[in-house]
Write a protein that holds these residues in place. Structure first.
Motif, mmCIF file in Angstrom:
data_model
loop_
_atom_site.group_PDB
_atom_site.id
_atom_site.type_symbol
_atom_site.label_atom_id
_atom_site.label_comp_id
_atom_site.label_asym_id
_atom_site.label_seq_id
_atom_site.Cartn_x
_atom_site.Cartn_y
_atom_site.Cartn_z
ATOM 1 N N TYR A 409 198.574 12.842 70.858
ATOM 2 C CA TYR A 409 197.320 12.480 70.005
ATOM 3 C C TYR A 409 196.329 11.735 71.246
ATOM 4 O O TYR A 409 197.112 10.895 72.056
ATOM 5 C CB TYR A 409 197.243 12.054 68.971
ATOM 6 N N ILE A 410 195.207 11.795 71.443
ATOM 7 C CA ILE A 410 194.269 10.885 71.889
ATOM 8 C C ILE A 410 193.843 9.800 71.387
ATOM 9 O O ILE A 410 193.472 9.878 69.879
ATOM 10 C CB ILE A 410 193.271 11.840 72.321
ATOM 11 N N PHE A 411 194.080 8.640 71.872
ATOM 12 C CA PHE A 411 193.902 7.358 71.362
ATOM 13 C C PHE A 411 193.444 6.083 72.530
ATOM 14 O O PHE A 411 194.027 6.243 73.363
ATOM 15 C CB PHE A 411 194.705 6.753 70.366
ATOM 16 N N ASP A 412 192.299 5.612 72.317
ATOM 17 C CA ASP A 412 191.563 4.930 73.423
ATOM 18 C C ASP A 412 192.458 4.063 73.923
ATOM 19 O O ASP A 412 192.407 3.634 75.182
ATOM 20 C CB ASP A 412 190.092 4.560 73.120
ATOM 21 N N ILE A 413 193.122 3.192 73.193
ATOM 22 C CA ILE A 413 193.835 2.075 73.586
ATOM 23 C C ILE A 413 194.820 2.545 74.743
ATOM 24 O O ILE A 413 195.297 1.768 75.716
ATOM 25 C CB ILE A 413 194.448 1.223 72.551
ATOM 26 N N LEU A 414 195.486 3.874 74.788
ATOM 27 C CA LEU A 414 196.328 3.984 75.746
ATOM 28 C C LEU A 414 195.782 4.146 77.234
ATOM 29 O O LEU A 414 196.353 3.540 78.035
ATOM 30 C CB LEU A 414 196.941 5.697 75.492
ATOM 31 N N ALA A 415 194.493 4.622 77.412
ATOM 32 C CA ALA A 415 193.886 4.625 78.598
ATOM 33 C C ALA A 415 193.536 3.416 78.681
ATOM 34 O O ALA A 415 193.630 2.849 80.097
ATOM 35 C CB ALA A 415 192.805 5.647 78.491
ATOM 36 N N GLU A 416 192.897 2.661 77.860
ATOM 37 C CA GLU A 416 192.458 1.166 78.060
ATOM 38 C C GLU A 416 193.659 0.216 78.723
ATOM 39 O O GLU A 416 193.314 -0.567 79.781
ATOM 40 C CB GLU A 416 191.885 0.403 76.923
ATOM 41 N N TYR A 417 194.564 0.387 77.993
ATOM 42 C CA TYR A 417 195.687 -0.471 78.399
ATOM 43 C C TYR A 417 196.355 0.024 79.940
ATOM 44 O O TYR A 417 196.367 -0.984 80.778
ATOM 45 C CB TYR A 417 196.935 -0.511 77.506
ATOM 46 N N SER A 418 196.416 1.236 80.099
ATOM 47 C CA SER A 418 196.869 1.716 81.299
ATOM 48 C C SER A 418 196.113 1.248 82.434
ATOM 49 O O SER A 418 196.640 0.889 83.330
ATOM 50 C CB SER A 418 196.883 3.281 81.170
ATOM 51 N N GLU A 419 194.860 1.424 82.097
ATOM 52 C CA GLU A 419 193.680 0.948 83.351
ATOM 53 C C GLU A 419 194.160 -0.512 83.643
ATOM 54 O O GLU A 419 194.093 -0.790 84.758
ATOM 55 C CB GLU A 419 192.464 1.330 82.603
ATOM 56 N N LYS A 420 194.183 -1.120 82.501
ATOM 57 C CA LYS A 420 194.417 -2.647 82.536
ATOM 58 C C LYS A 420 195.802 -2.845 83.340
ATOM 59 O O LYS A 420 195.994 -3.919 84.711
ATOM 60 C CB LYS A 420 194.383 -3.487 81.334
ATOM 61 N N LEU A 421 196.799 -2.455 82.978
ATOM 62 C CA LEU A 421 197.983 -2.631 83.620
ATOM 63 C C LEU A 421 197.952 -2.016 85.032
ATOM 64 O O LEU A 421 198.711 -2.833 86.063
ATOM 65 C CB LEU A 421 199.149 -1.994 82.827
#
Ligand code: PMP
Length: 759
Positions: A409-421
């Motif tokens: 499923y899509i949830f924003d925190i996956l992309a947010e965290y990936s970007e930060k990492l």
């Protein structure tokens, strides 16, 4: 002053001899002496109805107290019309009251003795006996800032604390308050309480507490709050705050019997009051930066808060229970706990130390056992930003209460965290796969490499460790080459560890690095086929914290790539700022790997790991077979991982690893100069090793001493471990908040143990 004088003469009918303004109060107070030498305090307030009502309630309480206990509390003096409050003529803007002066020296000015503390507890209890009889609707309805039962309601005000390294303690104790105090409060007795028996309000005569002033913070709250407030200020600056606190609790209990549930939360209430005091003083400081008094008490409160976190809450419970004659908590012995464990858990899952530690809790770099002891943790790198760091815990709690699902499923925190990492990595490392353990990550890393290259062979380092899966074991010489191991698989090439202390090449100016890389190159030439990957840690943990010789990776990586393979850096131990000078271990060697394996510190103890790689390698993996990990990259893990990165940044933990690590290394090197048994001290940042040897000529391993030190340090409440092929290297990789004083303690203890080992 003339005005005040006239006011007193007119309204109270007395001849004033002397008037002085009293400093340090929000409202204006005058100290007044009349013609016959009696002392009073005149209090002036800006009038409003709620305040007026509160002052009336205060008068009622003070009258009752004075009826029972003479000369101990301010006694309201009526004006000529028989009222205790006098309203000014100018549109009733001001309200005044006159109180009889209570004689005595302030608690903070007097010598602190056991007798004084005992008298303090008794005094408070005698007052509370009277307050318990009082029912007062105005006080019961009162809500004010300094009421500890509502601590968590000033949560937003924590933002007044600018220093993240102070804020974390406040967040910690707020969290502990929520967990340990709030659920218990509803069953505790309540009363009108004074609520501010701080050392500026408590009066002393002949070494005993004899008076208490300033009833302006009175609230209807849990009786135990009275003690918590009083104790908080009384134990400022005490070497052993718990013992001093127990004196007050004990004598209080001689008058009012305390309940188990009350004393059991005292530790958290005291911490809560400290936090409240710091928050409110930060707010006051922002509003009034020049007030020195605020800064003085703030320093003391911060010192106590930092000391308090080092006290095992179970110890506090035991001490307070003992003070009130209650039995200590009954805790199962370590030996019977072990027997129970072994009924269910295979001994293949070993337990550390001759005398295993039964853990009950932890905070930052301190761990609490079940028996009230506090351990300084110089070993555990998984709780990277500190054990139970409140930011991380709360991030997990919040997300767990909201949504936890999977990456389908899509949830924003996956992309947010990936970007930060990924922002922490150099180009071209810009794709991430989330999994749940370092083993799963190294397993996946090898699969990625094999898929990309079409080759099977893997080159590994001697003594390396990368995981416990079948694949993990096969690429880990530390496992396949040791007890219980099945030996080297056909597709594995094991190259010698580039160890400049023990290995054949020792010139660590780049020469040894080139020479060891030459050995890897020779091995490749001898191999039947090219390798898909070369995997290594930048500092080989299980080998005994062995840093790769300078320039090693810079010479090996091109060779691997030339023959079509990819380079993997296992950063499970070395990543996330631990090296101090760099965020990743591979940066020490000035290389950029094709694949990076992450684990341990990433989730601060939450099972979170990952593989970071390039677009190209990630694309080659998208070959029709779906990659799915049930838990990998779930919203809770992402929230936690993101919080970890934020804390590293906000608390400057990489910089701390650099400075504390540098200092620690220096101190250990001094130790090395004093003890011949220390053959080598090495590492980077907060990732250190101390190699123990019997003989410098032949570098004979001193396994026995390493084992002795590990266990003796444990007996001295310091956690370290040992590793290396001969288990003769002391390993230290503490939580990243470890400080120089902590390092001093470790070095000092090691030094004492080494001295006594020799004699
Ligand atoms: N790689 C390295 C370098 C490790 O130290 C470890 C764990 N000690 C692993 C991989 C495996 O991680 P996990 O225990 O999370 O499976």
């Amino acid at each position: 002053m003339m005005e005040v004088k006239r006011f007193l003469e007119k309204n109270y009918g007395f001849n004033v001899d002397e008037i002085n303004i009293l400093e340090g109060y929000a409202n204006i107070n005058y100290k007044v002496k009349n013609a016959s030498g009696s002392l009073f305090v005149l209090k002036e307030y800006t009038n409003n109805q709620p305040l007026f009502n509160t002052l009336q309630a205060e008068t009622r309480v003070l009258m009752k107290l004075n009826n029972k206990l003479r000369d101990k509390f301010p006694k309201p003096v009526a004006n000529l019309s028989g009222n205790f409050l006098t309203v000014s003529d100018d549109n009733l803007k001001k309200v005044y009251r006159l109180l009889k002066w209570v004689v005595g020296d302030f608690f903070y000015q007097t010598e602190h003795t056991h007798q004084l503390f005992s008298s303090f507890g008794k005094f408070l209890a005698m007052m509370d006996m009277e307050l318990l009889q009082i029912n007062d609707e105005t006080i019961e309805a009162r809500r004010m800032d300094w009421d500890l039962q509502y601590l968590t309601e000033i949560d937003a005000r924590k933002d007044y604390i600018d220093d993240p390294n102070l804020r974390k303690y406040i967040d910690h104790f707020f969290l502990q308050f929520r967990e340990n105090v709030l659920p218990v409060l509803p069953i505790l007795r309540k009363s009108v309480i004074h609520n501010d028996a701080n050392d500026w309000n408590v009066l002393v005569k002949n070494g005993k507490v004899t008076g208490l002033i300033d009833f302006g913070d009175m609230v209807y709250a849990h009786l135990i709050q009275e003690l918590a407030v009083a104790i908080t200020y009384a134990i400022f600056d005490k070497e052993d705050p718990l013992e001093w606190a127990a004196l007050i609790v004990k004598s209080y209990n001689q008058v009012i019997q305390l309940k188990q549930e009350e004393v059991d939360i005292l530790y958290y209430l005291i911490a809560g009051r400290l936090c409240m005091s710091l928050i409110n003083s930060s707010k006051a400081k922002e509003e009034n930066p020049s007030n020195d008094y605020i800064s003085v008490s703030e320093k003391q409160a911060i010192a106590l808060l930092k000391k308090w976190v080092q006290i095992n809450p179970e110890k506090a419970k035991t001490v307070f229970r003992k003070a009130v004659g209650l039995k200590p908590l009954k805790i199962e012995s370590v030996s019977s706990s072990i027997i129970k464990r072994h009924r269910f858990i295979s001994p293949a899952q070993s337990v550390s130390y001759n005398l295993p530690v039964k853990m009950a809790g932890a905070a930052f770099q301190y761990m609490y056992d079940a028996y009230g002891n506090t351990f300084l943790d110089a070993y555990n790198n998984i709780p990277h930003v500190g054990h139970q760091h409140p930011r991380v815990v709360e991030a997990g709690q919040r997300q767990m209460a909201r949504l936890n699902t999977n990456t389908r499923y899509i949830f924003d925190i996956l992309a947010e965290y990936s970007e930060k990492l990924l922002s922490k990595f150099p180009e071209p490392l810009n794709k991430v796969f989330f999994v749940n353990s370092g083993s799963a990550a190294s397993d996946l890393a090898i699969r990625l490499a094999q898929t990309k290259t079409g080759f099977k062979n893997v080159m590994v380092l001697e003594h390396g460790y990368h995981g416990h899966t079948r694949q993990g074991i096969e690429i880990s010489h530390y496992k396949f080459g040791r007890k219980g191991g099945k030996g080297q698989a056909g597709y594995i090439l094991k190259t010698p560890i580039p160890d400049t202390f023990r290995g054949p090449y020792k010139k660590n100016d780049g020469t040894a690095g080139r020479q060891y890389a030459g050995l890897a190159k020779d091995l490749l030439k001898e191999g039947s086929a090219p390798v898909a990957a070369f995997i290594a840690e930048p500092i080989v943990g299980c080998a005994g914290q062995v840093p790769l010789a300078k320039g090693y990776l810079k010479n090996v990586y091109p060779v691997i790539r030339e023959q079509g393979g990819v380079c993997i850096s296992d950063e499970v131990q070395t990543g996330f700022g631990r090296m101090g000078s760099t965020f990743w271990g591979f940066e020490l060697q000035d290389v950029v790997p094709d694949i990076v394996v992450l684990g341990k510190p990433m989730g601060n103890g939450h099972p979170l790991a990952a593989v970071v790689t390039t677009d190209e390698i990630a694309d080659s993996f998208d070959n029709g077979m779906e990659f799915f990990s049930s838990f990998g990259g779930n919203p809770v893990s992402c929230a936690i991982g993101k919080a970890v990165l934020e804390v590293i940044e906000e608390e400057g933990l990489q910089q701390n690893a650099l400075e504390t690590g540098h200092y620690f290394l220096k101190m250990l090197n001094e130790l090395k100069n004093r003890y011949e048994v220390i053959g080598d001290v090495r590492g980077n940042g907060l990732f250190l090793g101390v190699e123990l040897i019997k003989n410098i000529e032949i570098l004979e391993h001193h396994t026995q001493l390493a084992n002795h030190l590990k266990n003796k340090m444990r007996d001295n409440f310091i956690l370290i471990s040992t590793d290396g092929p001969k288990d003769n290297i002391i390993k230290m990789k503490p939580p990243m908040c470890f400080n120089k004083q902590n390092a001093d303690i470790v070095v000092d203890r090691l030094s004492k143990l080494l001295t006594s080992y020799h004699t």
